[in-house]
Design an enzyme around this catalytic site. Structure first.
Site, PDB file in Angstrom:
ATOM      1  N   HIS A   1       0.843  -1.195   0.000  1.00  0.00           N
ATOM      2  CA  HIS A   1       0.000   0.000   0.000  1.00  0.00           C
ATOM      3  C   HIS A   1       0.878   1.244   0.000  1.00  0.00           C
ATOM      4  CE1 HIS A   1       1.194  -0.467   4.181  1.00  0.00           C
ATOM      5  NE2 HIS A   1       0.866   0.796   4.395  1.00  0.00           N
TER       6      HIS A   1
ATOM      7  N   HIS B   1       4.760   0.224   0.008  1.00  0.00           N
ATOM      8  CA  HIS B   1       5.555  -0.571   0.939  1.00  0.00           C
ATOM      9  C   HIS B   1       4.699  -1.676   1.546  1.00  0.00           C
ATOM     10  CE1 HIS B   1       3.776   2.893   3.024  1.00  0.00           C
ATOM     11  NE2 HIS B   1       3.734   2.165   4.131  1.00  0.00           N
TER      12      HIS B   1
ATOM     13  N   ASP C   1       0.700   5.268   1.844  1.00  0.00           N
ATOM     14  CA  ASP C   1      -0.013   5.973   2.904  1.00  0.00           C
ATOM     15  C   ASP C   1      -0.709   7.193   2.324  1.00  0.00           C
ATOM     16  OD1 ASP C   1       0.950   4.138   4.732  1.00  0.00           O
ATOM     17  OD2 ASP C   1       2.683   5.369   5.290  1.00  0.00           O
TER      18      ASP C   1
ATOM     19  N   ARG D   1       7.985  -8.130  16.480  1.00  0.00           N
ATOM     20  CA  ARG D   1       8.328  -6.874  15.817  1.00  0.00           C
ATOM     21  C   ARG D   1       7.330  -5.801  16.235  1.00  0.00           C
ATOM     22  NH1 ARG D   1       7.598  -3.697  11.069  1.00  0.00           N
ATOM     23  NH2 ARG D   1       9.592  -2.935  10.278  1.00  0.00           N
TER      24      ARG D   1
END
Length: 332
Positions: free
Chosen positions: A202, A259, A204, A270
């Site tokens: 996607h 990304h 942002d 993470r």
């Protein structure tokens, strides 16, 4: 390792594979040149020597880990209630069927919001500590974002060097803060590992995204040639992403970077923390006249942030949302 992308290629030009690293301690002229180049060629850069106190970063990660270590029944008390996206979510990304190998907490980044305050009473046994950690973190990354945007405007020789930053500093800014938690996955075969996605491809929609994560890999950016590059991040680094709104404001000179995050295959979880810098809901977004050179075409229509946000979140995660607002030749 560089992976092929399913995204359409933006250009046939081939770039050397590498991640731009920007040292914020450089002189302003050098700094603006390097940031502009990174925003043009990648829509992304890593930021070092940024001056954000490590104790503020560490405290924010500490309270985030505290929340995600809670039992599922406790975390679900903070579950988002559609149509509001704010609160806790697990696997489901948005309202259109996208899923990932993660859980997250989405918060408004406006301290004046009642929702911003009430959420802390649910997510933490010590809401004041959680609130202070979030507010301190948002304060420093918001100022960092504004400073970077002013350096960009200066480097672009724009008459108003606050043309970008004032959108973020607006007291009615629609900026938000998201914490993603990717638990470690134990998969038996390498083929399964390659296919698992933590957070899908996607861009942002906002102006800028400032991301900080721990030292667990997974983030990848897509180059202009359609190749996926893994981004290795030191815990002290920040990553900066150009968003759709900044692409429009610069009439396409800066490209919003696509990304994704691959599923976490390590035993260590993470954690990533993103500040999404956005304008106020009623703010108009359109190409800045100085960004349209004589003889060039205007590439995007005018729209409010509210209009773009509604359009963006009505689509699937990987859809090219910005294309909805491109000008037809001769009509803008």
């Amino acid at each position: 390792m560089v992976l092929p992308s399913s995204s359409p290629l933006r250009t046939k030009k081939t770039h050397a594979i590498g991640i731009p690293i920007i040292d914020l301690s450089l002189d302003t002229a050098t700094l603006s040149d390097r940031i502009i180049t990174a925003c043009q060629d990648y829509g992304f850069f890593k930021l070092v020597n940024h001056g954000v106190p490590t104790e503020i970063i560490s405290k924010m990660e500490q309270v985030a880990q505290g929340f995600f270590s809670k039992p599922a029944s406790e975390k679900l008390k903070a579950k988002s209630n559609p149509p509001s996206p704010f609160g806790y979510g697990c696997r489901s990304i948005g309202f259109n069927g996208d899923v990932g190998e993660l859980e997250y907490l989405l918060l408004q980044a406006n301290p004046r919001s009642v929702l911003h305050s009430d959420t802390f009473n649910v997510v933490s046994d010590h809401p004041t500590d959680f609130s202070c950690a979030v507010d301190d973190y948002i304060h420093v990354v918001k100022n960092l974002t504004s400073g970077l945007l002013e350096i960009l405007a200066l480097g672009l020789s724009l008459t108003d060097t606050n043309v970008f930053s004032r959108l973020v500093q607006d007291t009615d800014s629609d900026s938000c803060f998201r914490i993603n938690h990717y638990p470690g996955l134990k998969l038996k075969t390498e083929s399964n590992q390659i296919k698992r996605i933590g957070f899908g491809e996607h861009s942002d929609p906002q102006i800028f995204t400032i991301l900080r994560s721990n030292d667990v890999p997974g983030l990848q950016i897509c180059t202009v040639d359609g190749l996926w590059i893994p981004v290795n991040i030191e815990p002290t680094d920040f990553c900066v992403f150009v968003g759709d709104a900044l692409e429009v404001l610069t009439n396409g000179r800066f490209k919003s970077v696509r990304h994704r995050v691959m599923a976490n295959m390590s035993t260590k979880s993470r954690i990533s923390m993103m500040y999404f810098a956005a304008p106020a809901m009623n703010e108009w977004i359109f190409p800045i006249p100085q960004m349209i050179s004589p003889g060039d075409l205007r590439l995007y229509k005018s729209f409010t942030w509210n209009e773009y946000k509604k359009a963006a979140y009505s689509l699937r995660l990987g859809d090219q949302r910005i294309d909805l607002f491109k000008c037809h030749p001769g009509l803008c």
